[in-house]
Design an enzyme around this catalytic site. Structure first.
Site, mmCIF file in Angstrom:
data_model
loop_
_atom_site.group_PDB
_atom_site.id
_atom_site.type_symbol
_atom_site.label_atom_id
_atom_site.label_comp_id
_atom_site.label_asym_id
_atom_site.label_seq_id
_atom_site.Cartn_x
_atom_site.Cartn_y
_atom_site.Cartn_z
ATOM 1 N N ASN A 255 -7.515 -2.313 14.216
ATOM 2 C CA ASN A 255 -8.908 -2.634 13.889
ATOM 3 C C ASN A 255 -9.013 -3.852 12.978
ATOM 4 O OD1 ASN A 255 -7.951 -1.661 11.494
ATOM 5 N ND2 ASN A 255 -9.442 -0.005 11.261
ATOM 6 N N ASP B 13 0.814 -1.215 0.000
ATOM 7 C CA ASP B 13 0.000 0.000 0.000
ATOM 8 C C ASP B 13 0.849 1.267 0.000
ATOM 9 O OD1 ASP B 13 0.978 -0.345 2.572
ATOM 10 O OD2 ASP B 13 -0.967 -0.690 3.491
ATOM 11 N N HIS C 242 -7.225 -4.324 10.192
ATOM 12 C CA HIS C 242 -6.969 -4.125 8.766
ATOM 13 C C HIS C 242 -5.687 -4.824 8.326
ATOM 14 C CE1 HIS C 242 -4.785 -0.009 9.415
ATOM 15 N NE2 HIS C 242 -3.879 -0.921 9.162
ATOM 16 N N GLU D 257 -9.793 -1.728 5.189
ATOM 17 C CA GLU D 257 -10.426 -1.355 6.449
ATOM 18 C C GLU D 257 -11.707 -2.170 6.686
ATOM 19 O OE1 GLU D 257 -8.795 0.427 8.377
ATOM 20 O OE2 GLU D 257 -8.293 2.424 7.654
HETATM 21 C C1 GLP Z 1 -0.532 0.620 8.529
HETATM 22 C C2 GLP Z 1 -0.222 -0.205 7.289
HETATM 23 C C3 GLP Z 1 -0.411 -1.678 7.529
HETATM 24 C C4 GLP Z 1 0.252 -2.063 8.834
HETATM 25 C C5 GLP Z 1 -0.447 -1.383 9.973
HETATM 26 C C6 GLP Z 1 0.111 -1.726 11.339
HETATM 27 O O1 GLP Z 1 -1.805 1.144 8.569
HETATM 28 N N1 GLP Z 1 -0.998 0.164 6.160
HETATM 29 O O2 GLP Z 1 0.120 -2.400 6.428
HETATM 30 O O3 GLP Z 1 0.191 -3.447 9.007
HETATM 31 O O4 GLP Z 1 -0.327 0.021 9.782
HETATM 32 O O5 GLP Z 1 1.198 -0.920 11.626
HETATM 33 P P1 GLP Z 1 2.199 -1.103 12.821
HETATM 34 O O6 GLP Z 1 3.076 -2.246 12.409
HETATM 35 O O7 GLP Z 1 2.957 0.173 12.869
HETATM 36 O O8 GLP Z 1 1.417 -1.388 14.026
#
Ligand code: GLP
Length: 241
Positions: free
Chosen positions: A136, A67, A138, A143
């Site tokens: 959440n 992404d 995702h 989402e």
């Molecule tokens: C972001 C990314 C995800 C990632 C998530 C969790 O929103 N788009 O791909 O898995 O955050 O992030 P973190 O690893 O910082 O908790």
């Protein structure tokens, strides 16, 4: 879904790096699906070290990132282009032409999204897709919603995600409201999926993903339907399962 619970963040990162290293030794031209966020930073550091010690080689590897935020240029310090360059791409010998990250600054986003999925397909498909886990539930930026999109698409970020990711920006207002993400179909097409989660704050999302009902309101729960998923979590993230 196979679950590997390890002691802490460093062990999680090392286990994940070993799995990627094994794949690269078996298949030099592997196609990797990569993720961003704080969770895989330790894994990328381990891969860089392995590369420096000549244990692994990225020359023939192709990468597709999950992404990217809409509205941030690739050289913006919070863009995922910048993140990947900083943590991995500038430190290993992956070829520029083999790096793929969704682009948002393009005229026709729909065509760019379609081309992204086509390119994944033409590369032979993703051998190993790395995932983090949103609070959440995702995955990528898919989402929770009544319906999920299968292919790469433009998405409106949820309030929770904007709030969770505001820690990387000066203020919450600076967090982009939209992003391009691989869809759940693109993710589920990967031959193998490896999801990492660390820390107590992920415990509830881990519980819903592994033991909860399969629901589009918790996108990671869809991974229960994939044949080859490895979840590597530390003790704190595993607290509720
Ligand atoms: C972001 C990314 C995800 C990632 C998530 C969790 O929103 N788009 O791909 O898995 O955050 O992030 P973190 O690893 O910082 O908790």
């Amino acid at each position: 879904m196979e679950i590997l619970t390890v002691e802490n963040y460093d062990e999680m990162s090392a286990e994940a790096a070993n799995i990627i290293a094994q794949l690269l030794r078996l298949k030099q031209n592997a196609v990797l699906g990569l993720a961003t966020g704080s969770t895989p930073e330790g894994l990328y550091a381990c891969l860089v070290k392995m590369y420096e010690e000549k244990e692994i080689d990225f020359e023939k590897v192709t990468c597709f990132n999950l992404d990217e935020y809409a509205g941030l240029s690739p050289d913006h310090p919070q863009s995922y282009h910048y993140y990947m360059d900083r943590h991995l791409f500038s430190k290993v010998n992956v070829k520029k032409g083999n790096i793929n990250i969704p682009r948002c600054g393009v005229e026709n986003i729909e065509t760019a999204c379609r081309d992204y999925d086509k390119k994944i397909h033409q590369s032979g498909g993703i051998d190993l897709q790395l995932l983090g886990l949103g609070l959440n539930g995702h995955i990528g930026f898919n989402e929770p919603a009544d319906y999920l999109q299968k292919d790469t698409h433009l998405v409106n970020l949820s309030r929770e995600t904007i709030e969770a990711n505001s820690r990387f920006f000066p203020t919450e207002d600076d967090v982009p409201r939209q992003a391009i993400t691989m869809g759940v179909g693109s993710i589920m097409s990967a031959a193998r999926i490896m999801l990492l989660a660390s820390g107590e704050k992920k415990a509830d999302a881990v519980k819903q993903m592994t033991c909860g009902k399969v629901s589009t309101h918790h996108p990671a729960s869809l991974l229960q339907l994939h044949r080859n998923v490895l979840v590597i979590i530390d003790k704190e993230a595993a607290r509720l399962i």
